[in-house]
Motif scaffolding. Structure first.
Motif, short mmCIF file in Angstrom:
data_model
loop_
_atom_site.label_atom_id
_atom_site.label_comp_id
_atom_site.label_asym_id
_atom_site.label_seq_id
_atom_site.Cartn_x
_atom_site.Cartn_y
_atom_site.Cartn_z
N CYS A 40 0.84 -1.20 0.00
CA CYS A 40 0.00 0.00 0.00
C CYS A 40 0.87 1.25 0.00
O CYS A 40 2.07 1.18 0.25
N ILE A 41 0.25 2.36 -0.28
CA ILE A 41 0.92 3.65 -0.27
C ILE A 41 0.91 4.20 1.16
O ILE A 41 -0.13 4.15 1.83
N VAL A 42 2.06 4.65 1.62
CA VAL A 42 2.16 5.28 2.92
C VAL A 42 2.83 6.64 2.70
O VAL A 42 3.90 6.72 2.10
N ARG A 43 2.18 7.67 3.17
CA ARG A 43 2.73 9.01 3.00
C ARG A 43 4.05 9.14 3.76
O ARG A 43 4.24 8.54 4.81
N ARG A 44 4.96 9.90 3.21
CA ARG A 44 6.28 10.07 3.83
C ARG A 44 6.15 10.61 5.25
O ARG A 44 6.88 10.19 6.15
N THR A 46 3.87 10.04 7.33
CA THR A 46 3.42 8.95 8.19
C THR A 46 4.55 7.96 8.45
O THR A 46 4.59 7.31 9.48
N ASN A 47 5.47 7.89 7.53
CA ASN A 47 6.53 6.90 7.60
C ASN A 47 7.89 7.57 7.81
O ASN A 47 8.86 7.26 7.14
N HIS A 51 11.81 6.70 6.33
CA HIS A 51 12.41 7.72 5.48
C HIS A 51 13.77 8.15 6.06
O HIS A 51 14.75 8.28 5.32
#
Length: 66
Positions: A40-44, A46-47, A51
């Protein structure tokens, strides 16, 4: 390749014939070995931890080769 396109390609049942098709196919084979996973896509934002680790690894790799 944009992250959204990667997720779409990995979760699709259609064969990917783009220049990244072989990589997508390899990823699918590795993921098929696992039973519990999700792509799935995880916003930067959020992650942030992942990062920060990726950024540090890149910096360490650059200083290793200098």
């Amino acid at each position: 390749m944009d992250a959204l396109l990667v997720v779409a390609a990995i979760t699709s049942s259609v064969e990917n014939i783009s220049e990244f098709g072989a990589i997508i196919s390899s990823c699918k084979k590795v993921l098929d070995l696992e039973q519990n996973y999700s792509v799935c896509i995880v916003r930067r934002q959020t992650n942030e931890v992942a990062h920060a680790l990726a950024r540090e690894a890149r910096l360490q790799a650059c200083s290793f080769y200098l």
